[in-house]
Scaffold this motif. Structure first.
Motif, PDB file in Angstrom:
ATOM      1  N   VAL A  33       0.707  -1.231  -0.049  1.00  0.00           N
ATOM      2  CA  VAL A  33       0.138   0.061  -0.018  1.00  0.00           C
ATOM      3  C   VAL A  33       0.746   1.269   0.142  1.00  0.00           C
ATOM      4  CG1 VAL A  33      -1.671   1.379   1.482  1.00  0.00           C
ATOM      5  CG2 VAL A  33      -2.178  -1.184   1.221  1.00  0.00           C
ATOM      6  N   ARG A  65       2.149   0.742  -6.679  1.00  0.00           N
ATOM      7  CA  ARG A  65       2.386  -0.019  -5.539  1.00  0.00           C
ATOM      8  C   ARG A  65       2.586  -1.621  -5.953  1.00  0.00           C
ATOM      9  NH1 ARG A  65      -2.901   1.862  -2.209  1.00  0.00           N
ATOM     10  NH2 ARG A  65      -3.691   0.409  -3.604  1.00  0.00           N
ATOM     11  N   TYR A 101      -0.305  -9.493  -0.394  1.00  0.00           N
ATOM     12  CA  TYR A 101      -0.754  -7.995  -0.024  1.00  0.00           C
ATOM     13  C   TYR A 101      -0.117  -7.595   1.293  1.00  0.00           C
ATOM     14  CZ  TYR A 101      -4.024  -4.091   1.063  1.00  0.00           C
ATOM     15  OH  TYR A 101      -4.442  -3.148   1.304  1.00  0.00           O
ATOM     16  N   PRO A 103      -0.675  -4.522   3.801  1.00  0.00           N
ATOM     17  CA  PRO A 103      -1.259  -3.238   4.094  1.00  0.00           C
ATOM     18  C   PRO A 103      -0.540  -2.033   4.473  1.00  0.00           C
ATOM     19  CG  PRO A 103      -1.562  -4.940   5.900  1.00  0.00           C
ATOM     20  CD  PRO A 103      -0.825  -5.555   4.708  1.00  0.00           C
ATOM     21  N   ARG A 104      -1.187  -0.788   4.857  1.00  0.00           N
ATOM     22  CA  ARG A 104      -0.181   0.274   5.018  1.00  0.00           C
ATOM     23  C   ARG A 104       0.621  -0.168   6.445  1.00  0.00           C
ATOM     24  NH1 ARG A 104       0.097   5.549   3.976  1.00  0.00           N
ATOM     25  NH2 ARG A 104      -1.571   5.230   2.656  1.00  0.00           N
TER      26      ARG A 104
END
Length: 489
Positions: A33, A65, A101, A103-104
């Motif tokens: 992210v 990203r 993935y 995340p932030r």
């Protein structure tokens, strides 16, 4: 239905997965992210003893990203995905593609605490993976085990007497909620993980474990699960001495390079009568001995490893010995140090090569750390004296604060900045360089000799008074018979 599986940290080690080169049968596509512009690396371990990281692939996270990595494996293999000094491990299977993935994430965590002492795991998630995917099954197994132990923690607490009947109940719980599948790798994962736990709780002896899992069975060098269990089972079983052979006797054979007597003597242990098992245990024990300087001389330990590898008739042991010896020698005095090219405070690029021929006293610091500031002050106090006595000394300080401006402000906009008038460089986000120099805490010091080699295994800090007695100091001239009397003393 798509699944998003949150990975638990996988505490296993891997071995050979085959050469990557141009061959690829695994693709990992990911999204981070808030990671645009950062480098992402994919590693595997070279073997179970050295656990040296081997680069598999790397990429730069694009402006949208995303990234893509490729790998090759001919057997389920553990890989490590790393961004900066944050990482996560997971298994890959030949012929399978993965979507991951992140995340932030707060990339500044390593500015607030030492992430080597208190690691921050990269929060990696799998996306759109089938229910029978290996990492998902492993996560489910680990959750079953964690939940059961948490619910009955007092019966597994080492401060009390662990209860074997509750471990038997745990095995039944696993058989019910995480049963065997068609994936033999997963089945072995469960088998050896539970066996390691059982051994750690002292529910079975080493001999019982050996008879059940090792004796009269082939050594599965290619299987993470087996090798992880093997190294756990034989950890510290030999290097610290046995009931029959004290550590000082083992140390004597190692220090006198008496490999044949060493191997024959440890073979009197009935668990080590098998030559192949004995050699593998000996390699593990010699690796442990390298760090036990009470009985063992480090250079003789490495030489014994090399001799064992040369003498062995097992190809796997020849490779392991060669790699282990090289790994241990890489930290010794006289080993070559990694080169670098980093910006100074005026953003001019400075290379280590440009300093060859000088003693380079290399300091890794953070300018906001009080311990670092104290050592920098000591360096400033002695710098002129050291430079005046020897023109071949170079102080080089590498600032490891994330932002270049911290170093710039410290040197240019503070009253004390002009005192620190030696070479300052910024690490420029090169976390690989820090890993290669094994920088895990600040401040950290390394002395590089004029030949560009590591001078010491551990370099003293300025506060020890080292700067006034360093090896660059002119050696006193030895008196000769033809010198005048007053010059001899």
């Amino acid at each position: 239905m798509s699944h998003s599986i949150k990975l638990f940290s996988v505490a296993l080690f891997m071995l050979f997965a085959g050469a990557v080169g141009a061959q690829t049968n695994i693709t990992i596509r990911g999204e981070v992210v808030n990671g645009a512009g950062k480098e992402v690396f994919l590693y595997r371990y070279s073997d179970m003893l050295t656990r040296s990281e081997v680069a598999v692939d790397q990429a730069v996270i694009s402006s949208n990203r995303t990234f893509e990595l490729k790998a090759y494996a001919n057997y389920p293999t553990m890989m490590i995905l790393q961004i900066e000094n944050y990482s996560q491990s997971f298994f890959v299977e030949p012929g399978r593609d993965y979507e991951v993935y992140v995340p932030r994430f707060d990339w500044d965590v390593n500015e607030k605490r030492n992430v080597y002492l208190a690691p921050e795991v990269l929060p990696l998630e799998f996306v759109n993976m089938p229910a029978d995917e290996l990492n998902g099954m492993i996560s489910n197994f680990e959750a079953v085990v964690a939940d059961f132990i948490d619910a009955h923690r007092i019966y597994f607490d080492a401060r009390f007497r662990p209860q074997k009947r509750y471990f038997d109940s745990l095995e039944l719980e696993v058989a019910k909620k995480a049963p065997d599948t068609k994936n033999e790798f997963f089945n072995r994962y469960k088998r050896y993980q539970l066996a390691s736990m059982k051994y750690s709780f002292h529910f079975d002896t080493r001999r019982q474990m050996f008879n059940r899992y090792i004796k009269d069975q082939p050594i599965l060098y290619y299987d993470d699960n087996y090798m992880s269990f093997f190294t756990t089972l034989f950890a510290n079983c030999l290097s610290k001495g046995t009931n029959k052979i004290p550590a000082w006797q083992l140390g004597y054979w190692v220090n006198t390079l008496n490999l044949n007597v060493f191997m024959d003597s440890i073979g009197t242990d009935t668990l080590l009568r098998n030559e192949q098992v004995r050699e593998l245990v000996a390699l593990e024990a010699l690796q442990e001995a390298y760090y036990q300087n009470r009985y063992y001389e480090a250079d003789k330990v490495v030489r014994m490893i090399e001799m064992l590898g040369a003498q062995s008739k097992f190809p796997e042991h020849k490779e392991l010995a060669q790699r282990l010896a090289a790994s241990l020698r890489s930290n010794e005095e006289g080993s070559e140090v990694p080169v670098f090219a980093l910006p100074d405070v005026d953003k001019r690029i400075v290379t280590l090569e440009s300093m060859k021929g000088k003693w380079v006293y290399l300091a890794f610091v953070r300018v906001g750390d009080p311990n670092c500031i104290a050592e920098i002050e000591t360096m400033a106090h002695f710098k002129d004296s050291v430079y005046a006595k020897n023109k071949n000394v170079e102080f080089v300080t590498i600032c490891c604060d994330r932002e270049f401006q911290k170093m710039y402000h410290f040197l240019k906009n503070t009253k004390k900045g002009p005192k620190y008038n030696w070479t300052w460089l910024h690490f420029n986000g090169n976390y690989k360089l820090l890993e290669h120099y094994q920088v895990v805490a600040y401040p950290y010091f390394i002395l590089i000799n004029p030949e560009g080699q590591l001078q010491y295994t551990v370099t003293p800090s300025p506060a020890t008074g080292f700067l006034m007695h360093g090896p660059w100091q002119p050696k006193p001239q030895q008196p000769t018979d033809d010198q005048p009397f007053f010059l001899r003393y």
